[in-house]
Design a protein around this motif. Structure first.
Motif, PDB file in Angstrom:
ATOM      1  N   PHE A 182       0.676  -1.135  -0.076  1.00 18.05           N
ATOM      2  CA  PHE A 182      -0.081   0.030   0.067  1.00 18.05           C
ATOM      3  C   PHE A 182       0.842   1.209   0.019  1.00 18.05           C
ATOM      4  O   PHE A 182       0.454   2.387   0.582  1.00 18.05           O
ATOM      5  N   GLY A 183       2.131   1.418  -0.835  1.00 16.86           N
ATOM      6  CA  GLY A 183       2.778   2.328  -0.736  1.00 16.86           C
ATOM      7  C   GLY A 183       3.359   2.746   0.648  1.00 16.86           C
ATOM      8  O   GLY A 183       3.692   3.986   1.000  1.00 16.86           O
ATOM      9  N   PHE A 184       3.244   1.781   1.511  1.00 13.01           N
ATOM     10  CA  PHE A 184       3.820   1.868   2.987  1.00 13.01           C
ATOM     11  C   PHE A 184       2.969   2.976   3.851  1.00 13.01           C
ATOM     12  O   PHE A 184       3.765   3.608   4.632  1.00 13.01           O
ATOM     13  N   ASP A 185       1.833   3.115   3.403  1.00  8.88           N
ATOM     14  CA  ASP A 185       0.765   3.888   4.228  1.00  8.88           C
ATOM     15  C   ASP A 185       0.862   3.403   5.491  1.00  8.88           C
ATOM     16  O   ASP A 185       0.441   2.043   5.948  1.00  8.88           O
ATOM     17  N   ILE A 186       1.291   4.322   6.512  1.00  8.09           N
ATOM     18  CA  ILE A 186       1.282   3.755   8.095  1.00  8.09           C
ATOM     19  C   ILE A 186       0.067   3.179   8.453  1.00  8.09           C
ATOM     20  O   ILE A 186      -0.070   2.165   9.113  1.00  8.09           O
ATOM     21  N   ASN A 187      -1.053   4.154   8.200  1.00  9.06           N
ATOM     22  CA  ASN A 187      -2.364   3.465   8.940  1.00  9.06           C
ATOM     23  C   ASN A 187      -2.900   2.131   8.217  1.00  9.06           C
ATOM     24  O   ASN A 187      -3.428   1.460   8.984  1.00  9.06           O
ATOM     25  N   LYS A 188      -2.592   2.144   7.081  1.00  9.90           N
ATOM     26  CA  LYS A 188      -2.949   0.784   6.316  1.00  9.90           C
ATOM     27  C   LYS A 188      -2.159  -0.520   6.857  1.00  9.90           C
ATOM     28  O   LYS A 188      -2.760  -1.444   7.251  1.00  9.90           O
ATOM     29  N   ILE A 189      -0.755  -0.297   7.050  1.00 12.83           N
ATOM     30  CA  ILE A 189      -0.026  -1.309   7.588  1.00 12.83           C
ATOM     31  C   ILE A 189      -0.305  -1.668   8.981  1.00 12.83           C
ATOM     32  O   ILE A 189      -0.463  -2.788   9.283  1.00 12.83           O
ATOM     33  N   LEU A 190      -0.725  -0.543   9.670  1.00 14.23           N
ATOM     34  CA  LEU A 190      -1.121  -0.992  11.215  1.00 14.23           C
ATOM     35  C   LEU A 190      -2.468  -1.858  11.308  1.00 14.23           C
ATOM     36  O   LEU A 190      -2.686  -2.429  12.331  1.00 14.23           O
ATOM     37  N   LEU A 191      -3.475  -1.617  10.166  1.00 14.63           N
ATOM     38  CA  LEU A 191      -4.439  -2.725  10.272  1.00 14.63           C
ATOM     39  C   LEU A 191      -4.300  -3.974   9.594  1.00 14.63           C
ATOM     40  O   LEU A 191      -5.402  -4.708   9.559  1.00 14.63           O
ATOM     41  N   MET A 192      -3.198  -4.259   9.288  1.00 11.95           N
ATOM     42  CA  MET A 192      -3.178  -5.459   8.761  1.00 11.95           C
ATOM     43  C   MET A 192      -2.592  -6.762   9.932  1.00 11.95           C
ATOM     44  O   MET A 192      -1.934  -6.552  10.592  1.00 11.95           O
ATOM     45  N   PRO A 193      -3.752  -7.494   9.845  1.00 11.51           N
ATOM     46  CA  PRO A 193      -3.667  -8.638  10.789  1.00 11.51           C
ATOM     47  C   PRO A 193      -2.518  -9.619  10.421  1.00 11.51           C
ATOM     48  O   PRO A 193      -2.019  -9.666   9.336  1.00 11.51           O
ATOM     49  N   ASP A 194      -2.260 -10.638  11.397  1.00  7.92           N
ATOM     50  CA  ASP A 194      -1.318 -11.748  11.131  1.00  7.92           C
ATOM     51  C   ASP A 194      -1.453 -12.374   9.785  1.00  7.92           C
ATOM     52  O   ASP A 194      -0.374 -12.689   9.182  1.00  7.92           O
ATOM     53  N   GLU A 195      -2.525 -12.823   9.813  1.00  8.81           N
ATOM     54  CA  GLU A 195      -2.977 -13.531   8.717  1.00  8.81           C
ATOM     55  C   GLU A 195      -2.637 -12.913   7.188  1.00  8.81           C
ATOM     56  O   GLU A 195      -2.070 -13.698   6.412  1.00  8.81           O
ATOM     57  N   MET A 196      -2.993 -11.640   7.227  1.00 11.14           N
ATOM     58  CA  MET A 196      -2.590 -11.045   5.918  1.00 11.14           C
ATOM     59  C   MET A 196      -1.203 -10.814   5.577  1.00 11.14           C
ATOM     60  O   MET A 196      -0.397 -10.957   4.589  1.00 11.14           O
ATOM     61  N   LEU A 197      -0.400 -10.503   6.737  1.00 11.30           N
ATOM     62  CA  LEU A 197       1.018 -10.543   6.582  1.00 11.30           C
ATOM     63  C   LEU A 197       1.628 -11.818   6.089  1.00 11.30           C
ATOM     64  O   LEU A 197       2.683 -11.716   5.187  1.00 11.30           O
ATOM     65  N   GLU A 198       1.197 -12.868   6.513  1.00 16.54           N
ATOM     66  CA  GLU A 198       1.596 -14.194   6.415  1.00 16.54           C
ATOM     67  C   GLU A 198       1.083 -14.501   4.920  1.00 16.54           C
ATOM     68  O   GLU A 198       2.018 -15.002   3.968  1.00 16.54           O
ATOM     69  N   GLN A 199      -0.027 -13.983   4.386  1.00 19.01           N
ATOM     70  CA  GLN A 199      -0.309 -14.030   3.113  1.00 19.01           C
ATOM     71  C   GLN A 199       0.741 -13.315   2.116  1.00 19.01           C
ATOM     72  O   GLN A 199       1.169 -13.691   0.907  1.00 19.01           O
ATOM     73  N   LYS A 200       0.742 -12.229   2.404  1.00 18.28           N
ATOM     74  CA  LYS A 200       1.800 -11.116   1.556  1.00 18.28           C
ATOM     75  C   LYS A 200       3.114 -11.731   1.553  1.00 18.28           C
ATOM     76  O   LYS A 200       3.978 -11.483   0.470  1.00 18.28           O
ATOM     77  N   ALA A 201       3.557 -12.248   2.726  1.00 15.52           N
ATOM     78  CA  ALA A 201       4.916 -12.851   2.812  1.00 15.52           C
ATOM     79  C   ALA A 201       5.175 -13.880   1.587  1.00 15.52           C
ATOM     80  O   ALA A 201       6.332 -14.351   1.156  1.00 15.52           O
ATOM     81  N   THR A 202       4.182 -14.791   1.297  1.00 14.26           N
ATOM     82  CA  THR A 202       4.175 -15.945   0.392  1.00 14.26           C
ATOM     83  C   THR A 202       4.047 -15.199  -1.243  1.00 14.26           C
ATOM     84  O   THR A 202       4.083 -16.035  -2.173  1.00 14.26           O
ATOM     85  N   ASN A 203       3.912 -14.035  -1.268  1.00 17.89           N
ATOM     86  CA  ASN A 203       3.740 -13.406  -2.703  1.00 17.89           C
ATOM     87  C   ASN A 203       4.946 -13.362  -3.597  1.00 17.89           C
ATOM     88  O   ASN A 203       5.786 -12.808  -3.181  1.00 17.89           O
ATOM     89  N   PRO A 204       5.083 -14.180  -4.770  1.00 17.32           N
ATOM     90  CA  PRO A 204       6.156 -14.206  -5.482  1.00 17.32           C
ATOM     91  C   PRO A 204       6.912 -12.910  -6.265  1.00 17.32           C
ATOM     92  O   PRO A 204       7.932 -13.008  -6.562  1.00 17.32           O
ATOM     93  N   ALA A 205       5.936 -11.969  -6.015  1.00 19.10           N
ATOM     94  CA  ALA A 205       6.567 -10.681  -6.488  1.00 19.10           C
ATOM     95  C   ALA A 205       7.129  -9.861  -5.610  1.00 19.10           C
ATOM     96  O   ALA A 205       8.068  -9.012  -6.037  1.00 19.10           O
ATOM     97  N   ILE A 206       7.357 -10.166  -4.365  1.00 18.42           N
ATOM     98  CA  ILE A 206       8.373  -9.724  -3.321  1.00 18.42           C
ATOM     99  C   ILE A 206       9.502 -10.931  -3.108  1.00 18.42           C
ATOM    100  O   ILE A 206       9.116 -11.894  -3.630  1.00 18.42           O
ATOM    101  N   ILE A 207      10.198 -10.286  -2.155  1.00 20.25           N
ATOM    102  CA  ILE A 207      11.289 -11.569  -1.633  1.00 20.25           C
ATOM    103  C   ILE A 207      10.624 -12.007  -0.447  1.00 20.25           C
ATOM    104  O   ILE A 207      10.211 -11.594   0.524  1.00 20.25           O
ATOM    105  N   ARG A 208      10.390 -13.494  -0.656  1.00 22.12           N
ATOM    106  CA  ARG A 208       9.547 -14.066   0.474  1.00 22.12           C
ATOM    107  C   ARG A 208      10.222 -14.772   1.603  1.00 22.12           C
ATOM    108  O   ARG A 208      10.779 -15.643   1.677  1.00 22.12           O
ATOM    109  N   ASN A 209      10.245 -13.617   2.609  1.00 24.98           N
ATOM    110  CA  ASN A 209      11.003 -13.815   3.888  1.00 24.98           C
ATOM    111  C   ASN A 209      10.062 -13.235   4.988  1.00 24.98           C
ATOM    112  O   ASN A 209       9.878 -12.206   5.053  1.00 24.98           O
ATOM    113  N   PHE A 210       9.479 -14.107   5.614  1.00 27.74           N
ATOM    114  CA  PHE A 210       8.155 -13.741   6.581  1.00 27.74           C
ATOM    115  C   PHE A 210       8.711 -13.086   7.677  1.00 27.74           C
ATOM    116  O   PHE A 210       8.251 -12.103   8.232  1.00 27.74           O
ATOM    117  N   ASN A 211       9.989 -13.407   8.372  1.00 33.12           N
ATOM    118  CA  ASN A 211      10.664 -12.644   9.335  1.00 33.12           C
ATOM    119  C   ASN A 211      11.002 -11.074   9.029  1.00 33.12           C
ATOM    120  O   ASN A 211      10.927 -10.334   9.634  1.00 33.12           O
TER     121      ASN A 211
END
Length: 242
Positions: free
Chosen positions: A84-113
């Motif tokens: 989300f363009g690193f919008d702080i408010n949007k990032i703060l609303l992300m639940p753990d499940e969404m973070l885990e899902q995004k960490a599996t996106n091949p468009a980025i570097i998949r490193n959950f930590n």
């Protein structure tokens, strides 16, 4: 202020003059050195930097740490889109499940930590903007004589912003800082100014105070001085015609 050697300069200034003379000889001329030096941003430019750019740069440096920088740069537009363009408010609303899902996106570097640090550093920035209005205000109001204190704050309060990660992010964002690059560390060790770890409290204070002394003597920014020190030792590649 001329950086040429002068009989009227005191002992400490003479040490910097010697350093600068050596760099000019290594690079071929003072003009070449001047061309190689980059400048930090102005206070106004830093104050105009929105919080999302601080989070973006912290994230980029976290992912570049221990990884191929070129790959991170190539994938970076995808990071901007996915988070989300690193919008702080949007990032703060992300639940753990969404973070885990995004960490599996091949468009980025998949490193959950490392992906988790995005929200953690958003929390840090959010805490600071509540007390200072913005992260940029916080950075510009930090005492100028305690730069390593700012580094330590990022290390303690941020996620994976210790070592060179936080300082490199600050430099990229235009904050005037020296860096503990391999060549800079080597300079201080070889000249007997520090021993043991460059990250010890004693070593960091010695290095910081030395840079502050050079700054008073030369009138240069910490960023320029850091580059000059790095040009003075190690492999002499930067700026040289192959």
């Amino acid at each position: 202020m001329s950086l040429a050697r002068s009989k009227d300069i005191d002992i400490k200034a003479e040490a910097f003059a010697s350093l600068y003379d050596r760099v000019c000889k290594r690079k071929g001329s003072e003009a070449m050195v001047r061309d190689l030096l980059s400048q930090p941003a102005s206070r106004k430019q830093i104050l105009d930097t929105p919080d999302d750019r601080f989070l973006a740069e912290f994230t980029k440096k976290v992912f570049q740490s221990g990884f191929v920088w070129r790959v991170v740069r190539q994938k970076w537009p995808n990071f901007e889109e996915v988070f989300f363009g690193f919008d702080i408010n949007k990032i703060l609303l992300m639940p753990d499940e969404m973070l885990e899902q995004k960490a599996t996106n091949p468009a980025i570097i998949r490193n959950f930590n490392k992906v988790k640090t995005i929200r953690e550093n958003a929390w840090m920035i959010d805490d600071i903007r509540r007390s200072h209005g913005s992260f940029a205000n916080f950075v510009t109001q930090w005492p100028q004589d305690d730069l390593i204190g700012l580094w330590d704050y990022l290390r303690k309060k941020g996620a994976r912003l210790g070592g060179n990660t936080g300082p490199y992010a600050l430099r990229t964002l235009g904050v005037d800082t020296f860096l503990l690059s391999r060549d800079v560390e080597a300079y201080f060790v070889e000249h007997g100014l520090i021993s043991g770890s460059a990250r010890s409290k004693r070593s960091l204070n010695t290095i910081q105070n030395t840079f502050f002394d050079w700054q008073k003597e030369s009138g240069l920014s910490l960023q320029e001085l850091s580059q000059i020190v790095s040009f003075s030792c190690g492999d002499n590649y930067v700026g040289m015609v192959q």
